[in-house]
Design a protein around this motif. Structure first.
Motif, PDB file in Angstrom:
ATOM      1  N   CYS A 171       0.832  -1.208   0.000  1.00 44.95           N
ATOM      2  CA  CYS A 171       0.000   0.000   0.000  1.00 44.95           C
ATOM      3  C   CYS A 171       0.866   1.258   0.000  1.00 44.95           C
ATOM      4  CB  CYS A 171      -0.919   0.021   1.221  1.00 44.95           C
ATOM      5  SG  CYS A 171      -2.406  -0.941   1.028  1.00 44.95           S
ATOM      6  N   VAL A 172       1.950   1.239   0.754  1.00 48.63           N
ATOM      7  CA  VAL A 172       2.845   2.400   0.788  1.00 48.63           C
ATOM      8  C   VAL A 172       3.463   2.628  -0.583  1.00 48.63           C
ATOM      9  CG1 VAL A 172       5.010   3.278   1.742  1.00 48.63           C
ATOM     10  CG2 VAL A 172       3.344   2.244   3.255  1.00 48.63           C
ATOM     11  N   VAL A 173       3.918   1.566  -1.227  1.00 53.08           N
ATOM     12  CA  VAL A 173       4.551   1.701  -2.548  1.00 53.08           C
ATOM     13  C   VAL A 173       3.551   2.224  -3.580  1.00 53.08           C
ATOM     14  CG1 VAL A 173       5.608   0.415  -4.441  1.00 53.08           C
ATOM     15  CG2 VAL A 173       6.329  -0.013  -2.092  1.00 53.08           C
ATOM     16  N   VAL A 174       2.356   1.643  -3.600  1.00 54.55           N
ATOM     17  CA  VAL A 174       1.332   2.104  -4.553  1.00 54.55           C
ATOM     18  C   VAL A 174       0.934   3.546  -4.244  1.00 54.55           C
ATOM     19  CG1 VAL A 174      -1.045   1.745  -5.326  1.00 54.55           C
ATOM     20  CG2 VAL A 174       0.490  -0.192  -5.091  1.00 54.55           C
ATOM     21  N   GLY A 175       0.823   3.886  -2.970  1.00 53.38           N
ATOM     22  CA  GLY A 175       0.494   5.260  -2.599  1.00 53.38           C
ATOM     23  C   GLY A 175       1.564   6.251  -3.032  1.00 53.38           C
ATOM     24  N   MET A 176       2.824   5.856  -2.897  1.00 50.19           N
ATOM     25  CA  MET A 176       3.903   6.747  -3.342  1.00 50.19           C
ATOM     26  C   MET A 176       3.877   6.923  -4.853  1.00 50.19           C
ATOM     27  SD  MET A 176       6.929   5.422  -0.825  1.00 50.19           S
ATOM     28  CE  MET A 176       8.198   6.438  -1.532  1.00 50.19           C
ATOM     29  N   LEU A 177       3.610   5.843  -5.572  1.00 49.76           N
ATOM     30  CA  LEU A 177       3.529   5.953  -7.031  1.00 49.76           C
ATOM     31  C   LEU A 177       2.337   6.805  -7.454  1.00 49.76           C
ATOM     32  CD1 LEU A 177       4.433   2.304  -8.078  1.00 49.76           C
ATOM     33  CD2 LEU A 177       5.813   4.364  -8.398  1.00 49.76           C
ATOM     34  N   MET A 178       1.228   6.692  -6.734  1.00 51.93           N
ATOM     35  CA  MET A 178       0.051   7.499  -7.076  1.00 51.93           C
ATOM     36  C   MET A 178       0.273   8.969  -6.734  1.00 51.93           C
ATOM     37  SD  MET A 178      -3.080   5.012  -5.987  1.00 51.93           S
ATOM     38  CE  MET A 178      -4.359   6.144  -6.518  1.00 51.93           C
ATOM     39  N   ALA A 179       0.937   9.244  -5.610  1.00 50.16           N
ATOM     40  CA  ALA A 179       1.177  10.632  -5.213  1.00 50.16           C
ATOM     41  C   ALA A 179       2.153  11.331  -6.155  1.00 50.16           C
ATOM     42  CB  ALA A 179       1.692  10.683  -3.780  1.00 50.16           C
ATOM     43  N   SER A 180       3.045  10.553  -6.777  1.00 47.90           N
ATOM     44  CA  SER A 180       4.005  11.159  -7.703  1.00 47.90           C
ATOM     45  C   SER A 180       3.519  11.110  -9.155  1.00 47.90           C
ATOM     46  CB  SER A 180       5.355  10.447  -7.585  1.00 47.90           C
ATOM     47  OG  SER A 180       5.238   9.110  -8.027  1.00 47.90           O
ATOM     48  N   VAL A 213      -3.455   8.925   1.395  1.00 43.83           N
ATOM     49  CA  VAL A 213      -4.277   8.070   2.260  1.00 43.83           C
ATOM     50  C   VAL A 213      -3.753   6.639   2.228  1.00 43.83           C
ATOM     51  CG1 VAL A 213      -6.580   7.060   2.516  1.00 43.83           C
ATOM     52  CG2 VAL A 213      -6.336   9.506   2.124  1.00 43.83           C
ATOM     53  N   LEU A 214      -3.367   6.162   1.041  1.00 42.65           N
ATOM     54  CA  LEU A 214      -2.804   4.818   0.942  1.00 42.65           C
ATOM     55  C   LEU A 214      -1.481   4.700   1.694  1.00 42.65           C
ATOM     56  CD1 LEU A 214      -3.477   3.675  -2.717  1.00 42.65           C
ATOM     57  CD2 LEU A 214      -4.282   2.606  -0.630  1.00 42.65           C
ATOM     58  N   ILE A 215      -0.675   5.743   1.664  1.00 40.65           N
ATOM     59  CA  ILE A 215       0.597   5.724   2.389  1.00 40.65           C
ATOM     60  C   ILE A 215       0.345   5.606   3.890  1.00 40.65           C
ATOM     61  CG2 ILE A 215       2.627   7.099   3.007  1.00 40.65           C
ATOM     62  CD1 ILE A 215       2.531   8.210   0.120  1.00 40.65           C
ATOM     63  N   ASN A 248      -2.383   4.530   5.404  1.00 44.02           N
ATOM     64  CA  ASN A 248      -2.995   3.236   5.656  1.00 44.02           C
ATOM     65  C   ASN A 248      -1.944   2.128   5.641  1.00 44.02           C
ATOM     66  OD1 ASN A 248      -4.940   1.236   5.976  1.00 44.02           O
ATOM     67  ND2 ASN A 248      -5.244   1.059   3.780  1.00 44.02           N
ATOM     68  N   GLY A 249      -1.033   2.178   4.701  1.00 36.58           N
ATOM     69  CA  GLY A 249       0.015   1.169   4.617  1.00 36.58           C
ATOM     70  C   GLY A 249       0.959   1.205   5.800  1.00 36.58           C
ATOM     71  N   LEU A 250       1.296   2.403   6.263  1.00 37.20           N
ATOM     72  CA  LEU A 250       2.166   2.509   7.436  1.00 37.20           C
ATOM     73  C   LEU A 250       1.492   1.937   8.682  1.00 37.20           C
ATOM     74  CD1 LEU A 250       3.772   6.016   6.872  1.00 37.20           C
ATOM     75  CD2 LEU A 250       4.869   3.783   6.673  1.00 37.20           C
ATOM     76  N   ILE A 251       0.207   2.212   8.830  1.00 37.20           N
ATOM     77  CA  ILE A 251      -0.530   1.645   9.955  1.00 37.20           C
ATOM     78  C   ILE A 251      -0.569   0.130   9.843  1.00 37.20           C
ATOM     79  CG2 ILE A 251      -2.831   1.463  10.993  1.00 37.20           C
ATOM     80  CD1 ILE A 251      -3.177   4.453  10.337  1.00 37.20           C
ATOM     81  N   ASP A 252      -0.832  -0.373   8.635  1.00 33.49           N
ATOM     82  CA  ASP A 252      -0.884  -1.819   8.424  1.00 33.49           C
ATOM     83  C   ASP A 252       0.470  -2.476   8.663  1.00 33.49           C
ATOM     84  OD1 ASP A 252      -3.532  -1.692   7.803  1.00 33.49           O
ATOM     85  OD2 ASP A 252      -3.265  -1.947   5.639  1.00 33.49           O
ATOM     86  N   ALA A 253       1.542  -1.824   8.309  1.00 32.60           N
ATOM     87  CA  ALA A 253       2.867  -2.435   8.419  1.00 32.60           C
ATOM     88  C   ALA A 253       3.430  -2.370   9.836  1.00 32.60           C
ATOM     89  CB  ALA A 253       3.832  -1.757   7.448  1.00 32.60           C
ATOM     90  N   PHE A 254       3.080  -1.339  10.603  1.00 32.19           N
ATOM     91  CA  PHE A 254       3.714  -1.173  11.907  1.00 32.19           C
ATOM     92  C   PHE A 254       2.786  -1.401  13.098  1.00 32.19           C
ATOM     93  CE2 PHE A 254       6.510   1.409   9.168  1.00 32.19           C
ATOM     94  CZ  PHE A 254       7.683   0.717   9.392  1.00 32.19           C
ATOM     95  N   LEU A 255       1.577  -0.908  13.054  1.00 29.33           N
ATOM     96  CA  LEU A 255       0.697  -1.002  14.225  1.00 29.33           C
ATOM     97  C   LEU A 255      -0.124  -2.285  14.264  1.00 29.33           C
ATOM     98  CD1 LEU A 255      -0.645   2.653  14.525  1.00 29.33           C
ATOM     99  CD2 LEU A 255       1.162   1.544  15.820  1.00 29.33           C
ATOM    100  N   LEU A 256      -0.686  -2.684  13.155  1.00 33.14           N
ATOM    101  CA  LEU A 256      -1.559  -3.856  13.146  1.00 33.14           C
ATOM    102  C   LEU A 256      -0.860  -5.143  13.559  1.00 33.14           C
ATOM    103  CD1 LEU A 256      -3.947  -2.347  11.269  1.00 33.14           C
ATOM    104  CD2 LEU A 256      -4.426  -4.759  11.054  1.00 33.14           C
ATOM    105  N   PRO A 257       0.367  -5.431  13.116  1.00 35.74           N
ATOM    106  CA  PRO A 257       1.005  -6.672  13.574  1.00 35.74           C
ATOM    107  C   PRO A 257       1.187  -6.716  15.100  1.00 35.74           C
ATOM    108  CG  PRO A 257       2.114  -5.896  11.630  1.00 35.74           C
ATOM    109  CD  PRO A 257       1.154  -4.815  12.035  1.00 35.74           C
TER     110      PRO A 257
END
Length: 59
Positions: free
Chosen positions: A12-21, A35-37, A39-48
Motif C-alpha cells: 500500500c505504501v509503494v502504490v500510494g507513493m507511485l500514485m502521489a508522484s 491516504v494509501l501511504i 494506511n500502509g504505514l498503519i498496516d505495516a507497523f501497528l496492526l502486527p
C-alpha cells in the motif's frame, strides 16, 4: 497472517507513493495516494503488534 499484513502494508505504501508522484493512475488526485501511504504505514507497523497481543496464548 501477521507477515501477510506487513507485506500488504508495504505494498500500500509503494502504490500510494507511485500514485502521489503521478507515475501510476495519473488521473487520480494526490490525496488518495497519501491516504494509501498512511494506511500502509498503519498496516505495516501497528496492526502486527495489535495482532500479536490479541493472539497471545493466555498464561
Amino acid at each position: 497472517m501477521i507477515n501477510g499484513t506487513r507485506i500488504l502494508g508495504v505494498a500500500c505504501v509503494v502504490v500510494g507513493m507511485l500514485m502521489a508522484s503521478n507515475r501510476l493512475f495519473a488521473s487520480t488526485p494526490d490525496w488518495i495516494g497519501y491516504v494509501l501511504i498512511v494506511n500502509g504505514l498503519i498496516d505495516a507497523f501497528l496492526l502486527p503488534a495489535i495482532m500479536v497481543r490479541k493472539w497471545r496464548t493466555p498464561k
